[in-house]
Scaffold this active site. Structure first.
Site, PDB file in Angstrom:
ATOM      1  N   HIS A   1       0.834  -1.209   0.000  1.00 20.42           N
ATOM      2  CA  HIS A   1       0.000   0.000   0.000  1.00 20.42           C
ATOM      3  C   HIS A   1       0.871   1.262   0.000  1.00 20.42           C
ATOM      4  CE1 HIS A   1      -3.597   2.406   1.362  1.00 20.42           C
ATOM      5  NE2 HIS A   1      -2.623   3.171   1.803  1.00 20.42           N
ATOM      6  N   GLU A   2       1.781   1.335   0.955  1.00 20.42           N
ATOM      7  CA  GLU A   2       2.611   2.539   1.058  1.00 20.42           C
ATOM      8  C   GLU A   2       3.472   2.707  -0.191  1.00 20.42           C
ATOM      9  OE1 GLU A   2       1.752   4.643   3.085  1.00 20.42           O
ATOM     10  OE2 GLU A   2       0.598   3.317   4.392  1.00 20.42           O
TER      11      GLU A   2
END
Ligand code: ZN
Length: 683
Positions: free
Chosen positions: A468-469
């Site tokens: 995600h990051e």
């Protein structure tokens, strides 16, 4: 020409002198103010080159200076840094208010927009001017001095009210705890939670255990505690925090605070010519009208409610047969859900950990980026960072061109903020001398550090977090836009920000990627198809019940901010009831005061924005489905995705770009199919 990664491209962290920060910042702000007045008086024919470009340079210098300080405050906090940081915040906020109300600057930028030369500016330059002028108007630059003062006063009051609101929630959470003296009542509650409760009781010189309402403790008791009475006490206290009801009724009551917040938000919106606060908030978003948000919620909501009711009936039947709970009380629901999950899937996050050592996960992630976009990441040794555990990478594209740098800081530390997040250390831009400044991203997580021979081991949720990051980081690092206001993650409408990050999460679930990553760190044993199948099966467990809860919050938030009537002192509770009637599937107790502790919208940045979680999720899953429909790792699709999503930053509207990528608008039905809420044929 292919450039090489250079450590001299990177800022240093060890050289920052905390004692000098405030003076340096003050000097920089003063120099900027002076320079701006020089720029405005030097000519009366304003252009990109004589006004916007030098302003970009000023903004960029300030950003690169402050981003390092603010990052250190997040990852290497100390009393000395915090006090400097806190002293600087008001200086920065005064500076930004001053600029946003600068009528001379606004008028000058207007003349550039109206000049014939405007047509020759690049898309990114035009978009920057458009955004600038829009933000000036939303700050009230055009208003009379009296009305500007009203805007400033309302903003200040709102900041104060939000602080009071969240302090009430915090104080109410801490003011109450459940005192348990009978050990039998602890059954099921994890040992580490009981140990915390014991320590709290010891600290307060009490017998037995004290269970606080801090979320990890509350959640552990509600999901694991076998004693229904214990669950009931915790639940009733939790859902009446900071309100006129419950065990501390009236003591930290947010009722009038919410009413004032809503009144002042509406007054602010009206001053700025918006019909409601929702209209004001949506002025900078991808979704333009409250009706469109409501329509979106409804499209997801109708089929989801039907499925959620079915899921709840199954849960009730399971609770009756297997748990002996004839009536499923509100405080039984989480407990029953967790028992059903164990019963149906026999899978736990902790059991998966040994299969996901951090280095293997990073290799899997980098491999994914290579297979999709042809990217390669080269680790740079000997860089000046804030901690030895931080690694620095140079990212090159498939042509071998150096595109950006990335700092990855994976482990939890006591002086580091919790959670996971991505930050922008510097943005891409063409400098006034024509050279290109490459973007630098910061990826931060809080994984368990290695211990002796044991490497850092991740749960699968943490694997998803890393992907995600990195999705955020990719959008920052791969941008090809040369104007920093709309390059990378800058200038992207707030409700589209989570699109690339949620998109990357889907790749963590790709069977080939998962198989490549997941290997037992001691035995080398692969995770195996049977286990992966179980993970897939568990992935959509009660997805409809979870989604109705999100939709209930989103509907409440948008309805409240779109149609708030200050003469109705019951507006909050009325709207909450309507939201429940639409979407709640599980029973609720009376009194139930969810809104009184809904900090996201009353004290966080989510006012008239809670829908954005689902909005971005729909774009992400739909974009991923385009890849799936073309066999997964399809390089043509990946090139399109890079061109339409990862490269343009905020220089173009995301709805237009999505259509360019997928050939149509995002389709909420794709999310419903993905979550198994509707089947393939019914859509
Ligand atoms: Zn995110």
């Amino acid at each position: 020409m292919v450039s090489k990664p250079q450590r001299s491209d990177l800022p240093t962290f060890s050289s920052i002198d905390y004692n000098a920060i405030q003076a340096e910042l003050e000097a920089m702000l003063d120099a900027n103010r002076k320079r701006l007045e020089e720029l405005l008086t030097a000519t009366d024919v304003y252009t990109w080159d004589n006004l916007m470009a030098p302003i970009e340079t000023m903004d960029d210098t300030l950003h690169r200076f402050w981003a390092r300080v603010s990052h250190l405050n997040n990852v290497k906090n100390s009393d000395s840094l915090r006090s400097v940081y806190e002293a600087c915040i008001p200086l920065l906020s005064a500076y930004s208010t001053e600029l946003s109300h600068h009528k001379g600057l606004y008028d000058a930028i207007c003349t550039i927009q109206q000049s014939p030369a405007y047509a020759d500016l690049s898309v990114a330059q035009q978009k920057t001017i458009h955004n600038n002028l829009r933000d000036f108007r939303l700050a009230g630059v055009h208003l009379s001095p009296e009305k500007k003062a009203d805007v400033a006063k309302l903003s200040e009051d709102l900041a104060g009210l939000s602080t009071t609101y969240s302090n009430h929630v915090l104080d109410a959470t801490q003011a109450w705890s459940l005192h348990v003296t009978d050990e039998a009542q602890l059954a099921g509650i994890p040992d580490y939670v009981c140990a915390m409760a014991k320590a709290k009781a010891d600290a307060e010189k009490k017998e037995g255990w004290l269970f606080s309402l801090d979320f990890p403790i509350y959640y552990a008791v509600l999901s694991q505690g076998k004693d229904a009475w214990v669950r009931e006490q915790m639940y009733r206290a939790y859902v009446t925090r900071a309100s006129d009801a419950g065990p501390n009724a009236g003591e930290f009551d947010n009722t009038s605070i919410m009413q004032s917040i809503l009144e002042k938000r509406l007054a602010l919106a009206n001053l700025l010519d918006c019909d409601s606060y929702a209209h004001y908030a949506l002025a900078t978003r991808m979704v333009k009208k409250p009706e469109d948000v409501m329509d979106f919620i409804q499209r997801l909501g109708e089929p989801t409610k039907v499925k959620a009711d079915e899921e709840f009936s199954e849960l009730r039947a399971f609770a009756k047969e297997q748990l002996g709970l004839d009536e499923l009380a509100p405080w039984d629901v989480t407990f029953a859900v967790e028992r059903l999950r164990e019963h149906a899937y026999a899978i736990s996050q902790e059991a998966l950990r040994p299969y996901f050592p951090l280095q293997a996960v990073l290799d899997g992630l980098f491999d994914t980026l290579n297979r999709l976009f042809g990217l390669s990441l080269e680790r740079l040794e000997g860089c000046d960072t804030w901690h030895d555990d931080v690694s620095v990478y140079a990212l090159s594209d498939k042509a071998g061109v150096l595109r950006s740098y990335c700092y990855i800081d994976c482990y939890a530390r006591s002086d580091k903020r919790g959670g996971a997040w991505m930050d922008d250390l510097q943005g891409r831009r063409k400098r006034e001398d024509g050279s290109i400044q490459l973007p630098i991203a910061l990826v931060n997580c809080n994984f368990t550090p290695p211990d002796g021979d044991r490497p850092s081991l991740l749960t699968f949720e943490e694997v998803e977090t890393l992907f995600h990051e990195f999705g955020h980081a990719l959008q920052h690092m791969l941008t090809t836009v040369d104007v920093s206001d709309v390059a990378g993650i800058s200038g992207i409408p707030w409700d589209a920000v989570e699109f690339p990050s949620q998109f990357m999460e889907h790749w963590a679930w790709d069977r080939a990627i998962m198989t490549r990553m997941a290997k037992h760190y001691q035995t080398g044993e692969l995770l195996g198809d049977a286990m992966i199948d179980k993970m897939y099966a568990a992935r959509h467990f009660q997805a409809a019940m979870r989604m109705t809860r999100q939709l209930e919050f989103a509907w409440f938030d948008m309805q409240l901010h779109a149609s708030f009537d200050p003469s109705n002192t019951q507006a909050v509770m009325d709207t909450l009831h309507q939201a429940q009637e639409r979407y709640a599937v599980a029973p609720r107790v009376d009194p139930y005061r969810f809104a009184h502790a809904f900090s996201h919208i009353f004290a966080g940045g989510y006012a008239a924005g809670y829908y954005s979680y689902k909005w971005a999720e729909v774009m992400a899953v739909d974009a991923f489905s385009v890849f799936e429909s073309r066999g997964g790792f399809d390089s043509k699709t990946a090139d399109d995705f890079a061109r339409c999503v990862l490269e343009p930053g905020g220089s173009r509207d995301p709805d237009e770009l999505f259509r360019e990528f997928a050939g149509r608008d995002p389709d909420p039905m794709v999310l419903l199919r993905h979550d198994h809420i509707i089947d393939e044929v019914s859509a």
